[in-house]
Design a protein around this motif. Structure first.
Motif, mmCIF file in Angstrom:
data_model
loop_
_atom_site.group_PDB
_atom_site.id
_atom_site.type_symbol
_atom_site.label_atom_id
_atom_site.label_comp_id
_atom_site.label_asym_id
_atom_site.label_seq_id
_atom_site.Cartn_x
_atom_site.Cartn_y
_atom_site.Cartn_z
ATOM 1 N N LEU A 58 46.751 -6.195 64.068
ATOM 2 C CA LEU A 58 45.547 -6.465 64.359
ATOM 3 C C LEU A 58 44.335 -5.799 63.306
ATOM 4 C CD1 LEU A 58 45.980 -4.477 67.952
ATOM 5 C CD2 LEU A 58 45.983 -7.024 67.480
ATOM 6 N N ARG A 73 45.215 -13.701 71.610
ATOM 7 C CA ARG A 73 46.188 -13.727 70.635
ATOM 8 C C ARG A 73 45.169 -14.264 69.221
ATOM 9 N NH1 ARG A 73 52.286 -12.991 70.981
ATOM 10 N NH2 ARG A 73 52.152 -12.298 73.228
ATOM 11 N N PHE A 113 47.887 -7.842 74.784
ATOM 12 C CA PHE A 113 47.553 -8.747 73.588
ATOM 13 C C PHE A 113 47.191 -10.074 74.265
ATOM 14 C CE2 PHE A 113 50.842 -6.270 71.345
ATOM 15 C CZ PHE A 113 49.957 -5.244 70.960
ATOM 16 N N PHE A 160 52.879 -7.300 65.377
ATOM 17 C CA PHE A 160 51.588 -7.474 65.918
ATOM 18 C C PHE A 160 50.597 -7.137 64.829
ATOM 19 C CE2 PHE A 160 54.143 -7.602 69.608
ATOM 20 C CZ PHE A 160 54.024 -8.764 70.060
#
Length: 236
Positions: free
Chosen positions: A234, A169, A166, A232
């Motif tokens: 995405l 960010r 990642f 996370f």
């Protein structure tokens, strides 16, 4: 590594209260409806996915992938015993949500990077990938000495992996999911015996037995702690 068979087998992670709390969190992160297509990588028995299917009244069953085929898996899902890379590389289906819960740390860096790249290509225009893992900085899970040592090594490794895969960010959001666990010590000891977390898979029966004695001596009969996940998110 041995397959992880019992993370959702009579644990707080398989309780109705946990699943409802977790899915409430998920539904705040992504817009879904009855027509949404959902993929769960590392679905276990599919209880989280089945609950989502019920909540959304999905017109098409969500798909769950796992390398362990449990007899008691949820009937609301389409289960496939296959590794994630093989499935997402070949499927023609595109998804509104791809869920990767406490699974990506089991992959090597190249595998994880490739998987996320392919998963991005399999998203619908407003689709999201949601990746969850134990928060490496704020772990409260009860442990014995050897378990704590191995878990700390694993969490440090996870943090390095996340930093590598990642790098940008700006392309994602980072959230935290916290669940307050209340469990009887005897029930938690059974979870330890069943090796409910990947950290315990490599330990011998003797090491597990010694750890159980240590937890018996060091913890109260009722355990209270916070299960913290880092999340996370995405986009395509």
């Amino acid at each position: 590594m041995k397959p992880l068979k019992n993370w959702d087998n009579k644990t707080w992670l398989s309780s109705e209260k946990y699943i409802n709390s977790f899915n409430k969190f998920i539904l705040k992160q992504v817009s879904l409806n009855k027509h949404s297509r959902i993929l769960d990588i590392g679905c276990g028995r599919g209880k989280i996915l089945g609950n989502l299917s019920n909540k959304l009244k999905l017109s098409k069953k969500p798909i769950g992938l796992d390398i362990e085929n449990h007899k008691d898996k949820n009937k609301k899902i389409i289960f496939k015993k296959i590794d994630a890379l093989s499935f997402v590389s070949k499927t023609k289906i595109t998804f509104d949500l791809i869920l990767i819960k406490q699974t990506i740390h089991l992959l090597k860096k190249k595998q994880a990077t490739k998987l996320l790249s392919i998963c991005k290509d399999k998203l619908n225009p407003k689709g999201k990938i949601i990746i969850l893992s134990l928060d490496p900085k704020r772990n409260e899970i009860p442990t014995f000495t050897l378990m704590e040592k191995k878990l700390r090594i694993s969490l440090n490794k996870d943090e390095k992996l996340f930093n590598l895969i990642f790098k940008n960010r700006a392309e994602m959001n980072v959230k935290k999911f916290t669940y307050e666990v209340k469990i009887l010590k005897n029930k938690y000891l059974q979870m330890i015996k069943n090796r409910y977390i990947s950290t315990l898979l490599s330990l011998t029966d003797e090491q597990i037995a010694d750890g159980i004695i240590e937890i018996k001596n060091n913890y109260k009969n009722k355990l209270k702690f916070k299960d913290r996940l880092i999340c996370f998110i995405l986009k395509k």
